[in-house]
Design a protein around this motif. Sequence first.
Motif, PDB file in Angstrom:
ATOM      1  N   THR A  52       0.829  -1.209   0.000  1.00 21.04           N
ATOM      2  CA  THR A  52       0.000   0.000   0.000  1.00 21.04           C
ATOM      3  C   THR A  52       0.866   1.262   0.000  1.00 21.04           C
ATOM      4  OG1 THR A  52      -0.220  -0.132   2.417  1.00 21.04           O
ATOM      5  CG2 THR A  52      -1.952  -1.148   1.089  1.00 21.04           C
ATOM      6  N   ASP A  84      -3.550  -0.168  -4.513  1.00 14.73           N
ATOM      7  CA  ASP A  84      -4.773  -0.157  -3.704  1.00 14.73           C
ATOM      8  C   ASP A  84      -5.763  -1.239  -4.122  1.00 14.73           C
ATOM      9  OD1 ASP A  84      -5.677   0.840  -6.094  1.00 14.73           O
ATOM     10  OD2 ASP A  84      -6.457   2.718  -5.291  1.00 14.73           O
ATOM     11  N   GLN A  85      -5.240  -2.280  -4.812  1.00 14.54           N
ATOM     12  CA  GLN A  85      -6.039  -3.471  -5.144  1.00 14.54           C
ATOM     13  C   GLN A  85      -5.238  -4.696  -4.723  1.00 14.54           C
ATOM     14  OE1 GLN A  85      -8.422  -2.870  -9.144  1.00 14.54           O
ATOM     15  NE2 GLN A  85      -6.241  -2.582  -9.551  1.00 14.54           N
ATOM     16  N   ALA A 140      -4.789  -2.876   4.997  1.00 15.44           N
ATOM     17  CA  ALA A 140      -4.873  -2.063   3.780  1.00 15.44           C
ATOM     18  C   ALA A 140      -6.176  -1.265   3.782  1.00 15.44           C
ATOM     19  CB  ALA A 140      -4.793  -2.960   2.550  1.00 15.44           C
ATOM     20  N   SER A 155      -8.267   0.191   0.654  1.00 17.06           N
ATOM     21  CA  SER A 155      -7.942  -0.533  -0.570  1.00 17.06           C
ATOM     22  C   SER A 155      -9.053  -1.508  -0.932  1.00 17.06           C
ATOM     23  CB  SER A 155      -6.632  -1.307  -0.397  1.00 17.06           C
ATOM     24  OG  SER A 155      -5.552  -0.438  -0.172  1.00 17.06           O
ATOM     25  N   ARG A 156      -9.084  -1.879  -2.187  1.00 16.18           N
ATOM     26  CA  ARG A 156      -9.982  -2.931  -2.659  1.00 16.18           C
ATOM     27  C   ARG A 156      -9.324  -4.273  -2.345  1.00 16.18           C
ATOM     28  NH1 ARG A 156     -14.883  -4.742  -3.308  1.00 16.18           N
ATOM     29  NH2 ARG A 156     -15.550  -5.179  -5.436  1.00 16.18           N
TER      30      ARG A 156
END
Length: 256
Positions: free
Chosen positions: A65, A70-71, A89, A92-93
């Motif tokens: 991160t 962010d995935q 995270a 984040s996704r």
Amino acid sequence: MDRAPDGVDPNVPNVARMYDFYLDGKDNFAADREAAERILQLFPNTKQHAQENRGFLRRAVRLVTANGVDQIVDLGAGLPTQGNTHEIAVGSRVVYVDNDPVVCTHGRALLARGENVDFLQGDARKPEELLEQLRPLIDFDRPVAFMMLAILHFLTDEEAYGLIGKLREVSVPGSHLVLSHAIDDKPDLTPQALEVYKQSTAALHLRTHEEILRFFEGYEVLEPGLVDPKDWRPEEEQASGSGRRSPGYAAVGRRL
């Protein structure tokens, strides 16, 4: 755990529930505990190693991160425990994936309280199908982090290298690969451990340092390289730990 969901045989040890037992979790059956205890008789430090692996996960997620990803797809996520990926995270996704219905049931119950998080029942041995499941949830035109902690050693060479190859193909530059993997560090005891896992839902396929490093072809392996999980960027209070080796390696790579 008192009752098995439909389609789950509680008499067959399950590797995810055995790992839950190593982490002092409660989501396991008698058969899981019996198999795990047999492993602990052979390798008494297994519980500590499992905790160290979770520590590596937390540090790796923070790095991913911090690098702007962010995935995150957490493959072979296992049963929810403390310090889950989405809890680190934040924002984040995060998509968790596991092929065990017990894991997925408990995961979805946990995620009922979360946002921007999903739990898929998917099979890492079928990467094409897995990617189709992920496409509505992950934007593969942007960097993504694939996390595989203590899962690849439950796949054959064809399955493991095939999976990594497919994930590499869909990963744009800047994507990350995070993995940990067991090795054969006690040849005199390993055959007995392999036999325990042969009676479970997944047999073990141990690999050497060089064979594990092959998973990172097409990636820049970030410092400190492929090392003992407890030695991968340890926190300050861990830095003076013992010289005891863990029966595995861990690393993080950035897609070139």
